[in-house]
Design a protein around this motif. Structure first.
Motif, PDB file in Angstrom:
ATOM      1  N   ASP A  51       0.827  -1.214   0.000  1.00  0.00           N
ATOM      2  CA  ASP A  51       0.000   0.000   0.000  1.00  0.00           C
ATOM      3  C   ASP A  51       0.861   1.264   0.000  1.00  0.00           C
ATOM      4  O   ASP A  51       0.555   2.242  -0.693  1.00  0.00           O
ATOM      5  CB  ASP A  51      -0.932   0.006   1.211  1.00  0.00           C
ATOM      6  N   LYS A  52       1.932   1.271   0.776  1.00  0.00           N
ATOM      7  CA  LYS A  52       2.806   2.440   0.841  1.00  0.00           C
ATOM      8  C   LYS A  52       3.497   2.686  -0.497  1.00  0.00           C
ATOM      9  O   LYS A  52       3.624   3.835  -0.945  1.00  0.00           O
ATOM     10  CB  LYS A  52       3.848   2.258   1.941  1.00  0.00           C
ATOM     11  N   LEU A  53       3.938   1.620  -1.153  1.00  0.00           N
ATOM     12  CA  LEU A  53       4.591   1.765  -2.451  1.00  0.00           C
ATOM     13  C   LEU A  53       3.609   2.258  -3.499  1.00  0.00           C
ATOM     14  O   LEU A  53       3.972   3.041  -4.386  1.00  0.00           O
ATOM     15  CB  LEU A  53       5.200   0.427  -2.887  1.00  0.00           C
ATOM     16  N   LEU A  54       2.361   1.824  -3.395  1.00  0.00           N
ATOM     17  CA  LEU A  54       1.333   2.290  -4.330  1.00  0.00           C
ATOM     18  C   LEU A  54       1.063   3.783  -4.125  1.00  0.00           C
ATOM     19  O   LEU A  54       0.880   4.529  -5.099  1.00  0.00           O
ATOM     20  CB  LEU A  54       0.046   1.490  -4.129  1.00  0.00           C
ATOM     21  N   ILE A  55       1.079   4.230  -2.876  1.00  0.00           N
ATOM     22  CA  ILE A  55       0.892   5.651  -2.575  1.00  0.00           C
ATOM     23  C   ILE A  55       2.056   6.467  -3.138  1.00  0.00           C
ATOM     24  O   ILE A  55       1.856   7.540  -3.722  1.00  0.00           O
ATOM     25  CB  ILE A  55       0.760   5.870  -1.055  1.00  0.00           C
ATOM     26  N   ILE A  56       3.278   5.954  -2.981  1.00  0.00           N
ATOM     27  CA  ILE A  56       4.452   6.630  -3.535  1.00  0.00           C
ATOM     28  C   ILE A  56       4.328   6.758  -5.044  1.00  0.00           C
ATOM     29  O   ILE A  56       4.622   7.807  -5.632  1.00  0.00           O
ATOM     30  CB  ILE A  56       5.742   5.867  -3.156  1.00  0.00           C
ATOM     31  N   ARG A  57       3.869   5.690  -5.682  1.00  0.00           N
ATOM     32  CA  ARG A  57       3.655   5.710  -7.134  1.00  0.00           C
ATOM     33  C   ARG A  57       2.653   6.792  -7.520  1.00  0.00           C
ATOM     34  O   ARG A  57       2.880   7.554  -8.469  1.00  0.00           O
ATOM     35  CB  ARG A  57       3.167   4.327  -7.578  1.00  0.00           C
TER      36      ARG A  57
END
Length: 215
Positions: A117-123
């Motif tokens: 989820d955090k990596l998706l937010i960064i994306r």
């Protein structure tokens, strides 16, 4: 010269050919959406396997990983001055995640609070800033009056609006720098997400991909 950046490739990619590059970024984003749809519901489970590779490999990784990360940041944030750019720098930084997954295991990544989820937010943050950079001068022109273009960088025919070309005594390249920063964030978030999803273990994906009964 009109892009106020000595690096010709970056000037062509983001200034003269910006729309084409935007669609290339969109292709990567669509591929990640497909990957997320395929692995929907999967997550990293603690306690399956956290052994990783040998102590020698882990120690070497601890030394090399920060150096790779710094090199990637340099490639991205100096892409308007020297060969490099947002995609190259972001890809370079993603090698750090790939190396850690291989050397320490994907479970180690979860222990460090690096979640899907955090990596998706960064994306998403990277993509949003790419879009905002592309239309910034256009929005400014709509508010203040006059004309501007999508992907406009410096002054163009019919438009006197311009992005900042210098930061102190260093050429900034206007949108080139901001695009590289945004692209590097989007790429490192997206590619790291892809690496983690493709590194999930059987126990974490069987219930999503169909399970043994469908093999």
């Amino acid at each position: 010269l009109s892009a106020m950046a000595p690096e010709g490739v970056t000037s062509i990619v983001w200034d003269y050919r910006g729309l084409d590059t935007y669609f290339e970024t969109s292709v990567l984003f669509i591929a990640l959406i497909g990957l997320l749809a395929l692995f929907r519901g999967s997550n990293i489970v603690q306690g399956i396997s956290n052994k990783g590779l040998s102590l020698i490999v882990k120690t070497t990784t601890r030394i090399v990983a920060p150096l790779i990360l710094v090199a990637g940041v340099s490639l991205a944030y100096h892409g308007h001055l020297t060969p490099g750019g947002g995609f190259q720098g972001g890809s370079f930084m993603t090698v750090t995640i790939a190396l850690i997954v291989v050397a320490f295991s994907v479970e180690f990544i979860a222990q460090k609070k690096i979640t899907i989820d955090k990596l998706l937010i960064i994306r998403w943050i990277g993509l949003i800033f790419i879009v905002l950079t592309a239309v910034f001068l256009l929005i400014k022109a709509l508010i203040l009056g006059g004309y501007a273009y999508i992907f406009q960088n410096m002054i163009r025919t019919g438009s006197q609006y311009t992005m900042p070309s210098w930061f102190l005594d260093r050429p900034l390249g206007g949108i080139l720098f901001f695009f590289n920063v945004s692209e590097s964030v989007a790429v490192v978030g997206g590619l790291s997400l892809g690496i983690i999803l493709l590194s999930l273990r059987d126990e974490e994906v069987k219930h999503v991909l169909g399970g043994e009964e469908h093999e």
